[in-house]
Motif scaffolding. Structure first.
Motif, PDB file in Angstrom:
ATOM      1  N   ARG A 210       0.835  -1.210   0.000  1.00 44.33           N
ATOM      2  CA  ARG A 210       0.000   0.000   0.000  1.00 44.33           C
ATOM      3  C   ARG A 210       0.867   1.257   0.000  1.00 44.33           C
ATOM      4  O   ARG A 210       0.566   2.238  -0.696  1.00 44.33           O
ATOM      5  N   TYR A 213       2.740   1.531  -3.500  1.00 46.41           N
ATOM      6  CA  TYR A 213       1.811   1.901  -4.579  1.00 46.41           C
ATOM      7  C   TYR A 213       1.522   3.400  -4.541  1.00 46.41           C
ATOM      8  O   TYR A 213       1.556   4.088  -5.580  1.00 46.41           O
ATOM      9  N   GLU A 217       2.835   5.802  -7.647  1.00 45.00           N
ATOM     10  CA  GLU A 217       1.837   6.487  -8.467  1.00 45.00           C
ATOM     11  C   GLU A 217       2.035   7.997  -8.392  1.00 45.00           C
ATOM     12  O   GLU A 217       1.906   8.693  -9.408  1.00 45.00           O
TER      13      GLU A 217
END
Length: 413
Positions: A210, A213, A217
């Motif tokens: 988590r 990511y 991003e």
């Protein structure tokens, strides 16, 4: 404790620089002015947070706090607004609570606020308490579990280590329970990321996927000149300051401290953060107002959380003297927190940017949302001897320009 028994002079702030006269309705009639900017900041912050801390510590936040929201949205927001109020209040208050060498004149207030904050957390995460808050139902709780997690990272001693063991266990369970919520593909990825960062720091185990990511991003969403997109697209608003840069820096910082991310990445993010801080300082007009564009303007001075955090972490770019930034942020706080209607008769915040302006609140805005304004006060976590507080007040960039002073050119980076 009565609200006015521990604050003075909230109605009119003090800076060594006088601001231009503006026709603002002031909340109270000219009480005595505090002696320093720091006195003014602390008095204002305590005025903002006192209703939340008092009700939270008593387990009555859900019954005591009014719920102002857009027409037809009161009931839906009532399910989530109380965690908003607590998480956001503590996110801004935490650095001052954590400050070890707080001035003697602040010590009693700091101790009281810290104890109330811990009591409020205890009620919020104890399923048997009437003050137990919603961490799982709907999408919003992941947002404010994240602000609560950010508060823990900012005050690990006062808001984590001093909690009873049973409360620590329940707090971990509450944060973990928010994993049931799928974040929106936007800045929301950082909400999940910072919750995991707090779990990593305090339990030794967080979901690295988590966090990774969210980080990766946002690297792809970087638009240049210190600014990230909110998702793949650029949004012209203050979300780089409300959420993106403060949380991104602290997620990566937590990972670096745990030996799970490269220091080089953090240094790259800090360089971008310095540039965005320079941009933010230039957005502050000579009277302390700022361009009112984009979403969530009801967060008031919280639009400058980033500039406040960069000041707290002593990452200001060389061209921004600390006394100049303090003066600029003081002007913003005065402009957004002093107008009549900012507070209701019981001391709770009301929707608006400059006073009570219900129409400025989006459908996701309610009373609890408004407490993001506390994040403008992060530099209270610096000692009074730090340059931020000890440096002489200076005109900020817009005051220099619009009073005819010579200034250096500004360039994208």
């Amino acid at each position: 404790m009565k609200r006015r028994s521990f604050i003075t002079g909230v109605g009119a702030g003090l800076s060594a620089l006088s601001l231009p006269a503006v026709a603002l309705p002031i909340e109270t009639a000219s009480p005595p002015r505090p002696v320093t900017d720091r006195d003014y900041w602390l008095a204002t912050l305590l005025r903002i947070v006192e209703p939340v801390l008092k009700a939270g510590a008593g387990g009555t936040l859900k019954t005591a706090m009014p719920v102002e929201a857009a027409a037809g949205r009161q009931e839906s927001r009532r399910r989530v607004t109380h965690l908003e109020a607590l998480g956001r209040t503590l996110a801004g208050l935490a650095p001052w609570l954590e400050l070890a060498d707080v001035p003697a004149a602040e010590q009693a207030r700091q101790q009281r606020a810290a104890e109330q904050a811990r009591q409020a957390i205890t009620h919020a995460v104890a399923p048997q308490s009437p003050g137990f808050l919603n961490f799982t139902q709907g999408g919003q709780p992941v947002v404010d579990a994240a602000f609560l997690a950010h508060a823990l990272l900012r005050a690990p001693t006062q808001l984590w280590e001093k909690l009873p063991v049973a409360t620590q266990q329940q707090l971990v369970q509450a944060l973990q329970s928010s994993r049931a919520i799928k974040p929106v593909y936007s800045n929301w990825l950082l909400f999940s990321g910072i919750i995991e960062a707090a779990l990593l720091k305090f339990t030794g185990s967080g979901d690295l996927m988590r966090m990774d990511y969210a980080i990766k991003e946002h690297q792809t969403w970087y638009k240049g000149d210190g600014t990230y997109g909110d998702g793949p697209d650029f949004h012209w608003d203050y979300y780089n300051s409300y959420v993106i840069q403060p949380m991104l820096l602290d997620v990566v910082g937590t990972l670096v401290a745990a030996g799970k991310e490269s220091k080089e990445l953090l240094e790259r993010l800090q360089a971008r953060a310095r540039r965005y801080a320079a941009v933010q300082e230039r957005l502050i007009a000579p009277d302390g107002s700022f361009a009112a564009f984009g979403r969530s303007l009801a967060y008031r001075c919280g639009a400058f959380q980033h500039l406040a955090q960069v000041s707290l972490q002593q990452l200001l770019p060389a061209e921004l003297p600390a006394g100049q930034v303090r003066s600029a942020l003081t002007a913003v706080i005065r402009r957004t927190m002093e107008p009549k209607g900012t507070f209701d008769a019981q001391g709770w915040l009301q929707i608006g940017l400059c006073g009570h302006q219900p129409g400025i609140g989006e459908t996701y805005i309610s009373t609890g949302s408004l407490y993001l304004c506390t994040t403008a006060f992060l530099p209270l976590g610096l000692p009074a001897s730090a340059p931020f507080w000890a440096s002489p007040a200076q005109d900020w960039t817009a005051r220099q320009i619009w009073s005819g002073q010579d200034v250096k050119t500004d360039h994208a980076q």
